[in-house]
Design an enzyme around this catalytic site. Sequence first.
Site, PDB file in Angstrom:
ATOM      1  N   ASP A   1       2.749   5.412  -2.199  1.00 20.61           N
ATOM      2  CA  ASP A   1       3.093   4.170  -2.104  1.00 20.61           C
ATOM      3  C   ASP A   1       3.366   3.466  -3.402  1.00 20.61           C
ATOM      4  OD1 ASP A   1       4.043   2.032  -0.135  1.00 20.61           O
ATOM      5  OD2 ASP A   1       2.369   0.909  -1.223  1.00 20.61           O
TER       6      ASP A   1
ATOM      7  N   GLU B   1       6.957   7.001  -4.207  1.00 19.96           N
ATOM      8  CA  GLU B   1       7.961   5.865  -3.812  1.00 19.96           C
ATOM      9  C   GLU B   1       7.832   5.084  -5.156  1.00 19.96           C
ATOM     10  OE1 GLU B   1       8.378   1.797  -1.323  1.00 19.96           O
ATOM     11  OE2 GLU B   1       6.509   2.450  -2.330  1.00 19.96           O
TER      12      GLU B   1
HETATM   13  C1  GLC Z   1       5.905   0.058  -0.285  1.00 15.76           C
HETATM   14  C2  GLC Z   1       5.958   0.181   1.326  1.00 15.76           C
HETATM   15  C3  GLC Z   1       5.981  -1.160   1.903  1.00 15.76           C
HETATM   16  C4  GLC Z   1       5.047  -1.904   1.817  1.00 15.76           C
HETATM   17  C5  GLC Z   1       4.643  -2.034  -0.028  1.00 15.76           C
HETATM   18  C6  GLC Z   1       3.475  -2.462  -0.350  1.00 15.76           C
HETATM   19  O1  GLC Z   1       7.066  -0.347  -0.908  1.00 15.76           O
HETATM   20  O2  GLC Z   1       6.930   1.024   1.741  1.00 15.76           O
HETATM   21  O3  GLC Z   1       6.355  -1.030   3.279  1.00 15.76           O
HETATM   22  O4  GLC Z   1       5.096  -3.284   2.070  1.00 15.76           O
HETATM   23  O5  GLC Z   1       4.781  -0.676  -0.346  1.00 15.76           O
HETATM   24  O6  GLC Z   1       2.263  -1.699   0.060  1.00 15.76           O
END
Ligand code: GLC
Length: 562
Positions: free
Chosen positions: A213, A277
Amino acid sequence: MLQHDSPAPSTHDADWWRQAVVYQVYPRSFADSDGDGIGDIPGVTSRLPYLADLGVDAVWLSPFYPSQLADGGYDVADYRDVDPRLGTLEDFDAMVAEADRLGLRVMVDIVPNHSSDQHVWFQQALAAAPGSAARERYVFRDGRGPDGELPPTDWPSSFGGPAWTRVPDGQWYLHLYAPQQPDFNWDNPEVREDFHTTLRFWSDRGVAGFRVDVAHGLAKDLRAPLRDLGEQLSYQPGALPLDGSHPLWDRDAVHEIYRGWRQVFDAYDPPRFAVAEAWVGASRRTAYASADGLGQAFNFDFLGAPLDATEMFTIIDAALADARRAGATSTWVLSNHDVVRHVSRYALPGDFTKQDIEAWLLTDGREPEPDLPKGMRKARAAALLMLALPGSAYVYQGEELGLPEVADLDRADLRDPMWIRSDGRVKGRDGCRVPLPWTAEGASFGFGRGGSWLPQPADWGRYAAETQRGDKESFLELYREALRLRRTLVTDEGLEWVGPREGVRQGLLHFARTGDWHTVSNLGDEPVPLPRGEVLLASGPLTGDKLPPWTTAWLRATAPGR
Ligand code: GLC
């Protein structure tokens, strides 16, 4: 046209992820085994046969850790446990064992940028004095102004409002997301070591890989004095500098952290895998996907683009080249738990921007009226396009059912911090997180014995897995058949574009993969002649030897080209 050559086909188990189909489970909305309205781990286990039958290779679970749900579980209070409402570690082990029996791999979500404010470390930090070791695990600073009453910098939170919150003794702590999500200090070796422990903890339990994440957020420039952002206030990937010079995002130093993670992953047999991500510019993605880094990175350009042939051609071609440079494979994503479901996106006017979509949500999805049949048709065409590309496809739960966004959730039901923190200016992401319909009727359409934590639309049963199974025209059967065929068709990672560029300008995408597997997507307004060959699968009805608009076909071509 261009050709993307392929290395030899990978047969070694360690390479399973290179061309996998990964199904994203958002655990609270997938299946509820105990009737409390919240999906749980035994619920996931009970539906694993469905996923095996669907034909995916792996399941990625969004966070299921103890959490006060300030951000849907991305506020983790304990990285090495299961939230009691979702089950126990024994339930988790039973799920992995069942997945293993069914030939499915399990991936989990790691949230390293921030914890929950309920995490024991943050509680210790609050109880400790300024300057203490406990505070050094997070980012505490004195404020500005005569009494330190102003935040240390102008940094905004991604969810709206300032990225700093003041604690009773006057210091401020950093949170790039909600105030309940304090950012870790990754300069602190203790933080680094603790995440290694977490990665080993889940790897030892049989987890095959990790989704990381906010992978581009960890390494911040925290040297005194902290820098104001001034003009650089936007965190959008397109706004970030490409030289790694932003004080908060996508700094080169982050890759040193992942080199450490790689050593942890490679100590396992097969090595553990990770996908980043990272909302960064395309040219910066390769560093996250490198073999001494996480291994793969999400390609959000594909998700963010309209279904337009020229845009898709450019994005696909660049992503394949980038992945090749990184020694990785590309990923393809149409939906996830953070974006409006693509059936609904495609049902809106073609040039709709992200801002337009946010405004559309504020009208409860009424203005403009979505053209759902068009959205469905385009989503089916996009699915066959995505599943034919070399690399890994990430399928978000319910996408295989053709679920649209629930855009008209009552404001009183919204839980997303984006909604709360923006004072009602951004409706947020709850509309793609509504619990799945499994049966045509019954309590919460088979999600569980009771209700569901977000209300399901009255017509949800028409999308239910049970309603669609066996109906050849259904979304579910399109995905099942595509995944079945994909297993027989995918060989190496090569792709060759077929036909002149002129065709792309007219809306046609045509590429071939080894073994004469051709994919033709007509994203234009006029029917086009199909190449000669045996049609293996089409996303919609064909008209004679013509491919209608918004349709993709897979063929075994009898002659090269068209
Ligand atoms: C990422 C997750 C999202 C979350 C953010 C903060 O982007 O996919 O759902 O709100 O991180 O953790």
